[in-house]
Structure formats: structure tokens, C-alpha cells
Design an enzyme around this catalytic site. Sequence first.
Site, PDB file in Angstrom:
ATOM      1  N   ASP A 153      -6.076   8.303   3.646  1.00 56.99           N
ATOM      2  CA  ASP A 153      -5.475   9.364   2.832  1.00 56.99           C
ATOM      3  C   ASP A 153      -6.472   9.966   1.846  1.00 56.99           C
ATOM      4  O   ASP A 153      -6.117  10.281   0.702  1.00 56.99           O
ATOM      5  CB  ASP A 153      -4.238   8.839   2.093  1.00 56.99           C
ATOM      6  N   TRP A 169      -2.015  -2.867  10.379  1.00 58.91           N
ATOM      7  CA  TRP A 169      -1.372  -2.396   9.141  1.00 58.91           C
ATOM      8  C   TRP A 169      -0.097  -1.731   9.633  1.00 58.91           C
ATOM      9  O   TRP A 169      -0.124  -0.598  10.112  1.00 58.91           O
ATOM     10  CB  TRP A 169      -2.286  -1.423   8.424  1.00 58.91           C
ATOM     11  N   ASP A 170       1.009  -2.429   9.580  1.00 60.96           N
ATOM     12  CA  ASP A 170       2.257  -1.955  10.180  1.00 60.96           C
ATOM     13  C   ASP A 170       3.057  -1.184   9.138  1.00 60.96           C
ATOM     14  O   ASP A 170       3.510  -1.750   8.144  1.00 60.96           O
ATOM     15  CB  ASP A 170       3.059  -3.150  10.702  1.00 60.96           C
ATOM     16  N   GLY A 187       0.785  -1.224   0.000  1.00 64.72           N
ATOM     17  CA  GLY A 187       0.000   0.000   0.000  1.00 64.72           C
ATOM     18  C   GLY A 187       0.816   1.272   0.000  1.00 64.72           C
ATOM     19  O   GLY A 187       0.399   2.274   0.585  1.00 64.72           O
TER      20      GLY A 187
END
Length: 354
Positions: free
Chosen positions: A118, A215-216, A10
Site C-alpha cells: 500500500d 498473509w490471509d 495489519g
Amino acid sequence: MALNLGVIEGFFGKPWSWADRTTVLRTLAGAGYRFYHYGPKADPFLRRRWREPHPPEQFAPLAAFAAECRRLGVRFGVALTPAGSTHPFNEESRAALTRKLRQLDALGIDDLAILFDDLPADLPDLARSQAELVDFCANNSRATQVFFCPSFYSDDPILERAWGKRPPDYLQRLGRHLDRKVRVYWTGEEVVSREIGVAHLERVQHELGRKVCLWDNYPVNDGVRMSQYLHLRAFTGRPAAIRHHVTGHAINPASQPLLSCIPALTLAASYREGERYAYGQAFLTAATKVLGADFGTMLHRDILPLQDTGLDNLGPRFAELRERYGAIDHPAAREITDWLDGRFRTTLEEVQTQ
């Protein structure tokens, strides 16, 4: 207890090739990674042009990659950012989503991820509107697991400065409106969290009414600032005890695919080894597996200039590093020299337009 480890591709900037993705997939599948979500910011047909189908020349390799995931026992998912679809969530939005979901179903996806990260978030009744869209997608997709990244996916105040004021009780409202089976992506106390601990995860679970899927944002190194650094060090600040407080742990990898495998392997080791985990040794073990012993030892010696100094501040070290890694015939060495030559810089324009 085995943890559900995965990759969420991502990041902004230069996308990986399909050969790169396949190499990462095969390397990490062997270490216990069990899902891969494809969602690079550079794929316009998942973001700004999401209403358009992927053209055949892009759809074919995506389908081949999905098949390779299935062969390796890795769940394959696609991450869709349906910008502009919730306000209003009308018949046009529903029709466009239905068309998109049918094409994604043709890939044989296991997971569907709907992302609202975002994007402008100063919108009325944000939680209910997003939950309504996610529910619609879940009911019109063949995916057996649905993931959701909310607009406010961290406690970090930078999100409000960038995308608008966080609605009151946003997480609690999401928890009430979202189907209980939907898995929520969460980055931690910060967008790029230095540490992710049990107390924080317990609090978020209480607010959402469910455990999150991490989500690291390590080792990702996109953006104007972060692309000046290679993120190579082993994972720290993620104690193995958090496995009991999450549904899974996905890494957002770096722009350098093969180098990303090194910290990714150490994350698997940290959960496997628990209190016996030593991050320095974990790095050397992972680097040796990916690069070989000599190259891995060399990289360990150069972590300080590569990860901490920054590309624009290398000074005389630049020529020394460029010569050393330019002499190595290895794809990871070429990732380092390409980074040194500025080929991985992420521009502000890319962040604003991808």
C-alpha cells in the site's frame, strides 16, 4: 505436520486496545497460533512517522505485550513500513533505520517484518532496492526471522491500479536479490482471496524461488466498503494440503478482536481435521468456545444479516439486532452493537492518512 499459524495485525481504522490484543493472544495461543506480528496501520511510528521513536507511554505497553507473547511461547514481531527510504537508500535512510531497529531490539523481538504494501510502487529497480533495504535491516536487527511484504503481494490487478505498474519479472528479481532466509508475505491470487490453492502456491514458489508465508486477508474488514460487514464465517477455500507449500499462515484479523477469534479458531481446525473438516460445525464449535453455547447459536442464526447484508442495508433488521445483542452482557456482544452503531466504520481519510 504442524503448520506455523500466526496473526499479522495489519488493518486500517480503529486500533485494538492492549487488553484486546492480550485476549486474542491468549485465546489463539491455546489453539496453536505461534507468532504475532504487531503492525496496525493506525500506529504512525511504524508508518508515516517511522523515523521517530515510539513515545514512552506507547513503548511500555508494547514491551509488556512482547513479554506476554514470550510467556505463552508465541514469537513476537513488529511490522515496520519504512516509507520513502528506498529511493534513495542513502546514509540518512540507513541512520534512521538503525535508530528504529535499536528501539525495536529493546523489545526483544523474535521477528522483524518489513512491509512495502500500500505504498507507491512506480519506482526504478524496485525489487533490487527493496531487497537491499531488507538485507540491511536483517543485518542490523537482533530478530532471528525476517519477513518481507513486497509492493505486489498478490496477482490482483487492483494493486497496479492503485500503486503503479508492476515491474517485469518483479517476483523473480526479488527471489534472486533477497536473502534465502527471508520469508515473503503473500495474500494469494487476490488481495482478499476467496480460495488459496496448491497450484497457485506452486507457481509463486517457482517464481520467487521459495515458499511464501500467507498473509490471509480474512477475517479483516477494514476499508470503507468492508467495514460495513462482520466477517464471522468459518474459513473455507484453504485446503489442508497447502500446508506443504507455505512456511506459515497468518491471518489479518477484523476490527472486532473477540469476534475475530471465531474464524481464527476454525482455521486451526481446518488444518487439524483435514478432509474431516466441516465449516458449519467448525463455526459452532469455535463460537461456543468464545461466546458460550447460547450466544454462539444466536450468532450462527444471524450470520446472514451480519456478514452478507451490509450495515447500510439492514433496514428494519437493524432495530431487532440492536435490541437482541444490546441485551447481552458480553464483550463480543458490545463489539456487535458498536459495529451496528457505526463505531467501526473505516473512513477514506483513515485509509489515506494512516
